[in-house]
Design an enzyme around this catalytic site. Structure first.
Site, PDB file in Angstrom:
ATOM      1  N   ALA A  12      -2.460  -2.384  -0.155  1.00 19.74           N
ATOM      2  CA  ALA A  12      -3.221  -1.832   1.195  1.00 19.74           C
ATOM      3  C   ALA A  12      -3.933  -2.616   1.919  1.00 19.74           C
ATOM      4  CB  ALA A  12      -3.235  -0.456   1.069  1.00 19.74           C
ATOM      5  N   ARG A  37       5.380  -2.686  -2.597  1.00 19.74           N
ATOM      6  CA  ARG A  37       7.177  -2.541  -3.056  1.00 19.74           C
ATOM      7  C   ARG A  37       6.829  -3.942  -3.083  1.00 19.74           C
ATOM      8  NH1 ARG A  37       8.078   0.673   2.814  1.00 19.74           N
ATOM      9  NH2 ARG A  37       6.102  -0.749   2.587  1.00 19.74           N
ATOM     10  N   TYR A  58       5.257   0.539  -8.722  1.00 14.15           N
ATOM     11  CA  TYR A  58       4.849   1.358  -9.771  1.00 14.15           C
ATOM     12  C   TYR A  58       4.822   2.010 -10.957  1.00 14.15           C
ATOM     13  CZ  TYR A  58       4.091   1.337  -3.798  1.00 14.15           C
ATOM     14  OH  TYR A  58       4.143   1.188  -3.006  1.00 14.15           O
ATOM     15  N   HIS A  79       1.290  10.452  -1.289  1.00 17.16           N
ATOM     16  CA  HIS A  79      -0.053  10.465  -2.824  1.00 17.16           C
ATOM     17  C   HIS A  79       0.237  11.550  -4.004  1.00 17.16           C
ATOM     18  CE1 HIS A  79      -3.188   9.740   0.283  1.00 17.16           C
ATOM     19  NE2 HIS A  79      -2.539   8.271   0.409  1.00 17.16           N
ATOM     20  N   LYS A  97      -7.857   9.225   0.485  1.00 17.55           N
ATOM     21  CA  LYS A  97      -7.561  10.870   1.381  1.00 17.55           C
ATOM     22  C   LYS A  97      -6.341  10.653   3.126  1.00 17.55           C
ATOM     23  CE  LYS A  97      -9.324   8.525   4.604  1.00 17.55           C
ATOM     24  NZ  LYS A  97      -8.469   8.742   5.904  1.00 17.55           N
ATOM     25  N   ARG A 165       0.243   5.911   9.875  1.00 18.31           N
ATOM     26  CA  ARG A 165      -0.775   7.500  10.725  1.00 18.31           C
ATOM     27  C   ARG A 165       0.177   8.593  11.722  1.00 18.31           C
ATOM     28  NH1 ARG A 165      -6.316   3.919  10.385  1.00 18.31           N
ATOM     29  NH2 ARG A 165      -4.871   2.305  11.080  1.00 18.31           N
ATOM     30  N   ASP A 177      -5.445  12.166   8.886  1.00 17.42           N
ATOM     31  CA  ASP A 177      -6.280  11.026   8.962  1.00 17.42           C
ATOM     32  C   ASP A 177      -7.486  10.888   9.571  1.00 17.42           C
ATOM     33  OD1 ASP A 177      -5.992   7.531   8.410  1.00 17.42           O
ATOM     34  OD2 ASP A 177      -6.958   7.623  10.091  1.00 17.42           O
TER      35      ASP A 177
END
Length: 327
Positions: A12, A37, A58, A79, A97, A165, A177
């Protein structure tokens, strides 16, 4: 264990700022592995940032016996799933978060972390900077008198509507977000856990809030208000305002104070400005995570704490007449 070996789930955009560069300043932590991925993207990322091991997926990363902890910066909707899988594999977790999609998921993760005896920390990095402690210190000092209201704004422009988002399936929305910061900071400065009284959303489609405002009430009767947006007339506002009977505290940019911030206190007697110096917020956060794992140091943003924040986020969505994320 003298050094915390961290594996990263996903390449990310936030990873260099939130983990790779801080690890260069925290000798007790090393970014040891990554999975994405797209394995080619993971290999390119690893080559650029000096990460020794690249996993094909993962699950392979969380199962790696050479990894002590997992950093989870995946989309919000993933998450809970991957934090739970990391816990099941015996790994400590630093999770971006918002902690999960909703409070029920947060409760499940917190219970799993407690049962396993692992450190699971929510990545509210600003909480580990000295500015956060100073804000709370001023409120607790009594200088402002009894607190009557707390307002927190977290507004920034994100006009890229194809961004994740803005995706409901991926747990998007302004409250998730941006607003999770505002809810967390409101809790930091208030007395006890507030209840949500009203909320109003501005929508981008039927289920995504591009902006959200909410009114809350603390047990001592003081009022709370959060404003969050990714696209609204309030283009940029990252601020805190605490009003008491004898004065008020204002802080601009509580989230990234190392870049710039302004703290001012006004009372009947005087007005002053303070500068709270410090390192990058993410450096403090990583140092605290390593300390918690290696020496049982304090965790300010624990899984249990995240349950309270996610419960308030759920209540705000309900008050605004919207579906919960992950529902």
């Amino acid at each position: 264990m003298t050094q915390l070996r961290i594996g990263v789930l996903g390449a990310a955009r936030i990873v260099p700022m939130a983990l790779v560069r801080p690890a260069a300043r925290v000798p007790e932590a090393v970014v040891a592995a990554i999975a994405a991925r797209d394995p080619q993207r993971a290999r390119r990322f690893a080559a650029k940032h000096g990460i020794a091991t690249v996993h094909d997926g993962y699950q392979a990363l969380v199962d790696d016996p050479e990894i002590d902890a997992v950093y989870n910066p995946l989309p919000n909707a993933l998450h809970a799933e991957w934090t739970l899988k990391a816990i099941a594999a015996g790994k400590h977790v630093l999770c971006e978060k918002p902690f999960t999609s909703n409070a029920a998921q947060a409760r499940e993760v917190a219970d799993a972390a407690a049962a396993a005896g692992l450190v699971v920390m929510e990545a509210f990095h600003y909480r580990y900077h000295p500015l956060a402690a100073r804000m709370r210190e001023i409120v607790d000092s009594g200088e402002l008198g009894p607190v009557r209201s707390i307002e927190v704004a977290m507004c920034f422009p994100l006009p890229s509507f194809d961004d994740i988002r803005y995706s409901y399936p991926l747990g998007g929305g302004a409250l998730m977000d941006a607003g999770c910061y505002a809810v967390n900071c409101l809790r930091l400065l208030g007395d006890g856990t507030p209840e949500v009284t009203t909320a109003r959303a501005k929508l981008r489609g039927p289920d995504i809030d591009r902006a959200m405002t909410a009114e809350l009430r603390f047990p001592d009767g003081s009022a709370g208000r959060i404003t969050a947006s990714m696209w609204s007339a309030k283009v940029l506002d990252i601020s805190v305002r605490v009003v008491g009977d004898r004065g008020e505290l204002k802080v601009v940019n509580f989230v990234a104070p190392q870049i710039y911030h302004r703290l001012s206190v006004r009372t009947a007697a005087a007005r002053r400005h303070e500068r709270v110096r410090g390192e990058q917020t993410y450096t403090y956060q990583l140092r605290a995570f390593a300390d918690a794992v290696l020496r049982d140091g304090p965790v300010l943003t624990s899984a249990e704490d995240a349950v309270v924040t996610m419960t308030l986020i759920d209540e705000i969505y309900r008050a605004a007449g919207m579906r919960l994320r992950g529902a």
